[in-house]
Design an enzyme around this catalytic site. Structure first.
Site, PDB file in Angstrom:
ATOM      1  N   ASP A  87     -20.298 -22.749   4.843  1.00 23.29           N
ATOM      2  CA  ASP A  87     -20.541 -23.771   4.297  1.00 23.29           C
ATOM      3  C   ASP A  87     -21.735 -24.383   5.631  1.00 23.29           C
ATOM      4  O   ASP A  87     -21.320 -24.181   6.379  1.00 23.29           O
ATOM      5  CB  ASP A  87     -19.540 -24.662   3.838  1.00 23.29           C
ATOM      6  CG  ASP A  87     -19.975 -26.193   3.208  1.00 23.29           C
ATOM      7  OD1 ASP A  87     -20.885 -25.978   2.387  1.00 23.29           O
ATOM      8  OD2 ASP A  87     -19.553 -27.272   3.437  1.00 23.29           O
ATOM      9  N   ASP A 117     -23.217 -28.096   5.185  1.00 19.29           N
ATOM     10  CA  ASP A 117     -22.715 -29.659   5.993  1.00 19.29           C
ATOM     11  C   ASP A 117     -21.032 -29.824   6.810  1.00 19.29           C
ATOM     12  O   ASP A 117     -20.550 -29.455   5.270  1.00 19.29           O
ATOM     13  CB  ASP A 117     -23.497 -30.505   5.317  1.00 19.29           C
ATOM     14  CG  ASP A 117     -23.879 -31.420   5.850  1.00 19.29           C
ATOM     15  OD1 ASP A 117     -23.468 -32.598   6.821  1.00 19.29           O
ATOM     16  OD2 ASP A 117     -24.003 -33.069   4.708  1.00 19.29           O
TER      17      ASP A 117
END
Length: 339
Positions: free
Chosen positions: A11, A13
């Site tokens: 992932d 952010d």
């Protein structure tokens, strides 16, 4: 872990960067993980930006990346649509450039109107039948007019795909409405549920595996409800890092489908052996810590690295039956561990 798993499905952010800044240790750890043979795929529910734009941002932060290293929910949504509509069909886009690029990659034509004879539809060459599908993803400039176009089409029975259903999105000023909130507007207007392509649903996981060829992937994320639940849905191992939105309290309270395989403070765990708590009688131990649940309350004893204490505490709570785990009193434990 960088040698035990062939590809890290990262992932972005809260894991690799936060806004315009890299997460501490991320740049050097990812470089070293690559040196040790681990492939890196940057997987995001954000459908607004193109893979090229995401890769350029990563490079600016010091993380070497090519567009083909980035997999977005827009790409997953475009594949879902392409499997349902004829090649060359027009698709109503509610969202940003990332969706348009992904649709064109699949031989589909993005349009911005639900009308069969509107100027934008006619200019796209879509013919007189209107869009064959609606794809909705986040963009900061999505407004009432775009949501109304989606509602008109969906109400007529047009196939509707949402890139993701995240209710919120983090910004430098705080938490703002995400794509899921905007999807809720169309849902409220039509009474229809979309097909969701992004995490935690399977289309984005499938898209990532197809693009990377991963045989033993490790999902790395900071969110229980998207990254970790998505790993459970895909049947693969996961690493939760505590550099993003998940707090120790939320981790302790995680339901069965949102419990990571591994827990770490940050990405440095990729360069270390995998660590989990082990059972010792009625307690769970990790490092210098011991944790047990007795009379409905969690207790920890010992000393050492706080992450080991959290690992032991989570194992003790998660070993309880589902109903009992949800009722365990964890008060004071997080502070006792030094979080």
């Amino acid at each position: 872990m960088a040698r035990a798993y062939d590809v890290a499905l990262l992932d972005l952010d809260g894991v690799v960067y936060t806004g315009a800044r890299a997460v501490p240790h991320a740049v050097e750890v990812l470089a070293e993980a690559r040196e040790r043979g681990m492939g890196l795929a940057f997987v995001t529910n954000n459908a607004s930006r193109t893979p090229k734009a995401v890769a350029e941002h990563l490079v600016e932060l010091g993380v070497p990346a090519q567009p083909e290293d980035v997999v977005t929910s827009a790409q997953a949504a475009a594949r879902v649509v392409a499997e349902r509509v004829p090649e060359g069909a027009s698709v109503l886009v509610v969202g940003g450039e990332g969706l348009e690029v992904a649709l064109r990659e699949r031989g589909l034509r993005p349009v911005r109107s639900a009308g069969a004879d509107s100027a934008s539809d006619s200019a796209s060459g879509s013919g007189g039948d209107g869009p064959a599908a609606v794809v909705q993803g986040f963009a900061a400039d999505v407004g009432w007019a775009a949501l109304a176009e989606a509602s008109y089409a969906v109400a007529r029975g047009v196939f509707w795909v949402a890139s993701n259903a995240d209710l919120t999105i983090p910004t430098e000023r705080g938490i703002a409405p995400g794509n899921g909130a905007l999807v809720g507007v169309v849902r409220a207007a039509t009474g229809v549920e979309p097909v969701v392509a992004g995490k935690p649903e399977l289309p984005l996981h499938r898209e990532t595996i197809l693009r990377t060829g991963a045989r033993r992937p490790l999902v790395v994320g900071d969110r229980l409800d998207t990254d970790i639940e998505g790993a459970h849905n895909g049947g693969v191992d996961s690493l939760l890092v505590l550099t993003g939105v998940t707090t120790p309290e939320a981790l302790l309270a995680a339901g069965a489908g949102r419990r990571p395989t591994f827990v770490a403070e940050d990405l440095r765990a990729l360069l270390e052996p995998a660590v989990t708590a082990r059972r010792d009688g009625d307690a769970w131990v990790c490092g210098g810590w011991s944790a047990r649940v007795a009379d409905g309350a969690l207790a920890v004893t010992g000393e050492g690295a706080r992450i080991d204490g959290l690992r032991a505490a989570c194992a003790a709570v998660w070993a309880e039956e589902a109903d009992a785990a949800a009722r365990v009193d964890t008060g004071g434990v997080v502070e006792r561990l030094g979080w």
